[in-house]
Design an enzyme around this catalytic site. Structure first.
Site, mmCIF file in Angstrom:
data_model
loop_
_atom_site.group_PDB
_atom_site.id
_atom_site.type_symbol
_atom_site.label_atom_id
_atom_site.label_comp_id
_atom_site.label_asym_id
_atom_site.label_seq_id
_atom_site.Cartn_x
_atom_site.Cartn_y
_atom_site.Cartn_z
ATOM 1 N N GLY A 1 0.846 -1.201 0.000
ATOM 2 C CA GLY A 1 0.000 0.000 0.000
ATOM 3 C C GLY A 1 0.878 1.246 0.000
ATOM 4 O O GLY A 1 1.803 1.343 0.788
ATOM 5 N N ARG B 1 0.983 -5.001 -5.433
ATOM 6 C CA ARG B 1 0.971 -6.194 -4.586
ATOM 7 C C ARG B 1 1.286 -7.331 -5.551
ATOM 8 O O ARG B 1 0.668 -7.447 -6.602
ATOM 9 C CB ARG B 1 -0.396 -6.377 -3.939
ATOM 10 C CG ARG B 1 -0.842 -5.091 -3.211
ATOM 11 C CD ARG B 1 -1.567 -5.368 -1.939
ATOM 12 N NE ARG B 1 -2.246 -4.170 -1.443
ATOM 13 C CZ ARG B 1 -1.959 -3.568 -0.296
ATOM 14 N NH1 ARG B 1 -0.993 -4.031 0.471
ATOM 15 N NH2 ARG B 1 -2.632 -2.518 0.096
ATOM 16 N N ASP C 1 4.798 -4.395 6.354
ATOM 17 C CA ASP C 1 5.166 -5.714 6.872
ATOM 18 C C ASP C 1 5.364 -6.753 5.756
ATOM 19 O O ASP C 1 6.368 -7.480 5.743
ATOM 20 C CB ASP C 1 4.050 -6.156 7.839
ATOM 21 C CG ASP C 1 4.240 -7.556 8.326
ATOM 22 O OD1 ASP C 1 5.219 -7.781 9.042
ATOM 23 O OD2 ASP C 1 3.424 -8.430 7.975
ATOM 24 N N THR D 1 3.927 2.709 5.426
ATOM 25 C CA THR D 1 2.540 2.229 5.476
ATOM 26 C C THR D 1 1.747 3.145 6.387
ATOM 27 O O THR D 1 2.248 3.539 7.452
ATOM 28 C CB THR D 1 2.440 0.773 5.980
ATOM 29 O OG1 THR D 1 1.062 0.503 6.312
ATOM 30 C CG2 THR D 1 3.265 0.512 7.227
ATOM 31 N N ASP E 1 -0.656 2.310 8.102
ATOM 32 C CA ASP E 1 -1.239 1.532 9.211
ATOM 33 C C ASP E 1 -0.490 1.643 10.546
ATOM 34 O O ASP E 1 -1.047 1.348 11.595
ATOM 35 C CB ASP E 1 -1.315 0.048 8.829
ATOM 36 C CG ASP E 1 -2.346 -0.214 7.740
ATOM 37 O OD1 ASP E 1 -3.035 0.739 7.332
ATOM 38 O OD2 ASP E 1 -2.455 -1.372 7.294
ATOM 39 N N ASP F 1 1.740 -0.377 11.678
ATOM 40 C CA ASP F 1 1.562 -1.705 12.271
ATOM 41 C C ASP F 1 2.869 -2.475 12.446
ATOM 42 O O ASP F 1 2.855 -3.698 12.559
ATOM 43 C CB ASP F 1 0.569 -2.530 11.426
ATOM 44 C CG ASP F 1 1.020 -2.672 9.972
ATOM 45 O OD1 ASP F 1 2.002 -2.003 9.576
ATOM 46 O OD2 ASP F 1 0.400 -3.448 9.230
ATOM 47 N N ARG G 1 -6.396 -2.785 9.125
ATOM 48 C CA ARG G 1 -7.027 -4.109 9.162
ATOM 49 C C ARG G 1 -6.745 -4.838 10.472
ATOM 50 O O ARG G 1 -7.628 -5.326 11.131
ATOM 51 C CB ARG G 1 -6.555 -4.965 7.983
ATOM 52 C CG ARG G 1 -7.142 -4.535 6.672
ATOM 53 C CD ARG G 1 -6.388 -5.123 5.510
ATOM 54 N NE ARG G 1 -5.028 -4.601 5.427
ATOM 55 C CZ ARG G 1 -4.200 -4.838 4.421
ATOM 56 N NH1 ARG G 1 -4.578 -5.607 3.454
ATOM 57 N NH2 ARG G 1 -2.990 -4.315 4.414
HETATM 58 P P1 ADP Z 1 2.597 -4.082 2.793
HETATM 59 O O1 ADP Z 1 4.026 -4.133 2.404
HETATM 60 O O2 ADP Z 1 2.020 -2.706 2.711
HETATM 61 O O3 ADP Z 1 2.326 -4.794 4.102
HETATM 62 P P2 ADP Z 1 1.531 -6.418 1.390
HETATM 63 O O4 ADP Z 1 1.277 -7.219 2.617
HETATM 64 O O5 ADP Z 1 0.505 -6.480 0.319
HETATM 65 O O6 ADP Z 1 1.750 -4.866 1.674
HETATM 66 O O7 ADP Z 1 2.928 -6.906 0.800
HETATM 67 C C1 ADP Z 1 3.497 -6.282 -0.330
HETATM 68 C C2 ADP Z 1 4.195 -7.292 -1.165
HETATM 69 O O8 ADP Z 1 5.287 -7.871 -0.434
HETATM 70 C C3 ADP Z 1 3.373 -8.483 -1.596
HETATM 71 O O9 ADP Z 1 2.524 -8.195 -2.677
HETATM 72 C C4 ADP Z 1 4.463 -9.466 -1.994
HETATM 73 O O10 ADP Z 1 5.005 -9.121 -3.239
HETATM 74 C C5 ADP Z 1 5.512 -9.199 -0.904
HETATM 75 N N1 ADP Z 1 5.366 -10.171 0.184
HETATM 76 C C6 ADP Z 1 4.423 -10.190 1.149
HETATM 77 N N2 ADP Z 1 4.583 -11.260 1.974
HETATM 78 C C7 ADP Z 1 5.659 -11.941 1.497
HETATM 79 C C8 ADP Z 1 6.315 -13.140 1.898
HETATM 80 N N3 ADP Z 1 5.920 -13.868 2.952
HETATM 81 N N4 ADP Z 1 7.386 -13.539 1.184
HETATM 82 C C9 ADP Z 1 7.817 -12.832 0.110
HETATM 83 N N5 ADP Z 1 7.223 -11.680 -0.314
HETATM 84 C C10 ADP Z 1 6.159 -11.235 0.360
HETATM 85 O O1 F6P Z 2 -1.897 -1.447 4.249
HETATM 86 C C1 F6P Z 2 -2.316 -0.176 3.925
HETATM 87 C C2 F6P Z 2 -3.772 -0.141 3.574
HETATM 88 O O2 F6P Z 2 -4.102 1.182 3.233
HETATM 89 C C3 F6P Z 2 -4.725 -0.661 4.646
HETATM 90 O O3 F6P Z 2 -4.972 0.264 5.657
HETATM 91 C C4 F6P Z 2 -5.942 -1.001 3.823
HETATM 92 O O4 F6P Z 2 -6.722 -1.977 4.440
HETATM 93 C C5 F6P Z 2 -5.341 -1.525 2.555
HETATM 94 O O5 F6P Z 2 -4.056 -0.950 2.456
HETATM 95 C C6 F6P Z 2 -6.140 -1.211 1.332
HETATM 96 O O6 F6P Z 2 -5.568 -1.869 0.274
HETATM 97 P P1 F6P Z 2 -5.897 -1.550 -1.249
HETATM 98 O O7 F6P Z 2 -5.267 -0.242 -1.569
HETATM 99 O O8 F6P Z 2 -5.288 -2.679 -1.985
HETATM 100 O O9 F6P Z 2 -7.388 -1.462 -1.360
#
Ligand code: ADP
Ligand code: F6P
Length: 340
Positions: free
Chosen positions: A29, A90, A121, A144, A146, A148, A190
């Site tokens: 995000g 993502r 994360d 982020t 969040d 978090d 979330r």
């Molecule tokens: P954020 O980084 O904001 O928490 P996501 O959870 O969607 O957002 O993670 C972003 C990207 O990081 C994912 O789309 C994926 O490409 C990568 N990613 C997430 N979890 C893993 C994992 N366990 N191992 C490898 N890559 C990951």
């Molecule tokens: O992780 C950041 C965040 O903005 C969350 O707060 C929210 O739930 C999510 O991303 C929304 O994701 P998307 O932009 O894929 O709808």
């Protein structure tokens, strides 16, 4: 850990002379402050004599080989802007071995020796895999809204997003007050209720619902009823999306208080838009430059954070093993301050 530290120290000076090319990507995000961090990584990196490459659309771009050499001018006038000039994505494929190998190939093909990953994360999980499984030198910057991540007090974007929420609540107050109405406002978050908590505390919300504490409809109704008893009919109930929808809370309240005048609002992606706040710009440039310092000094596989107002870096595996907790003292304070 001790071995890794000693190893890093011994070879630190070697990296200092040999590291020439670094990459930077934004993932997951988007959040305000990501551009400020990119700006700092590029300009500070160039200042240190490095070549800096931007990877487009997070890990997806790493797989697809979308790599651009960044110049000082390319990052001109972006420090304040929301979103990310590098775009984000993502990318589920990054969780697979095939995807990870493609990512590593792109880095090797382009001679990129160190990678700065700006994200949350999930993005850090990807960085952890790249460093622990494939030996890529990574540095994470927490981006982020969040907030978090447990190892850092604040993440990039949180301050700006919470500011969007408090400004929205302030506008809602104008109309809710003169109509004697309650509004249930759903905000992002979330698994983490920090946006709801901090924005609720600083906008005087009459009730705050966060995933860490849970949804207690009786407590909310009791609060609205005691307010009504002293003639206060305008209320803001802030709900983190991870607990329940605003619409559901609205319906639950209406069922118990049929006479109430009530509306609901989902603030949504507006929280991720607009200029970065002063705090997020400052955090972005401090973290971006610290990430470059780490790479140049050979301190790798680390994440940058802020703790007790000081910029820190910590081992990525250690940082990700920590459990984020909500500040229950702040939650209690918000509860006390909004009582009538
Ligand atoms: P954020 O980084 O904001 O928490 P996501 O959870 O969607 O957002 O993670 C972003 C990207 O990081 C994912 O789309 C994926 O490409 C990568 N990613 C997430 N979890 C893993 C994992 N366990 N191992 C490898 N890559 C990951
Ligand atoms: O992780 C950041 C965040 O903005 C969350 O707060 C929210 O739930 C999510 O991303 C929304 O994701 P998307 O932009 O894929 O709808």
């Amino acid at each position: 850990c001790l071995f890794k530290y000693t190893f890093n120290s011994i070879f630190a000076s070697l990296f200092k002379y040999f590291m020439k090319k670094i990459g930077v990507l934004t993932s997951g995000g988007d959040s305000q402050g990501m551009n400020a961090a990119v700006y700092a990584v590029v300009r500070y990196g160039l200042e240190k004599g490095l070549e800096v490459y931007g990877i487009h659309s997070g890990y997806q771009g790493l797989m697809d080989g979308k790599v651009e050499k960044l110049s000082l001018n390319r990052v001109e006038n972006i420090i304040h802007r929301g979103g990310t000039i590098l775009q984000t994505a993502r990318c589920p494929e990054m969780k697979t071995e095939d995807g990870q190998k493609k990512a590593v190939n792109t880095l090797n093909r382009n001679g990129i020796e160190g990678l700065v990953v700006i994200g949350g994360d999930g993005s850090f999980q990807g960085a952890k895999v790249l460093s622990t499984k494939y030996g890529i030198k990574t540095i994470g910057i927490p981006g982020t809204i969040d907030n978090d991540l447990a190892y850092t007090d604040f993440t990039l974007g949180f301050d700006s997003a919470a500011t969007v929420v408090i400004n929205t609540v302030q506008m809602l107050r104008d109309t809710m007050t003169c109509n004697g109405r309650t509004c249930v406002v759903e905000v992002m978050g979330r698994r983490c209720g920090d946006i709801a908590l901090y924005a609720g505390l600083t906008s005087g919300a009459e009730a705050i619902v966060v995933p860490e504490v849970g949804y207690d409809i009786d407590a909310i109704v009791a609060r609205l009823q005691s307010n009504a008893a002293v003639g206060k009919l305008d209320n803001i109930v802030l709900v983190a999306e991870g607990v329940c929808s605003a619409e559901q809370v609205c319906a639950d309240i209406k069922l118990r208080m049929p006479q109430i005048s009530i509306r609901s609002l989902v603030i949504g992606h507006v929280q991720r838009g607009g200029n970065a706040s002063f705090q997020d710009r400052l955090l972005g440039v401090k973290m971006g430059s610290r990430a470059v310092d780490c790479l140049v000094e050979g301190k790798t596989d680390r994440v940058i954070g802020i703790r007790d107002n000081a910029i820190i870096d910590e081992d990525i595996v250690e940082a990700l093993s920590k459990q984020k907790r909500i500040d229950l003292n702040l939650y209690e304070l918000a509860n006390k301050l909004s009582k009538y």
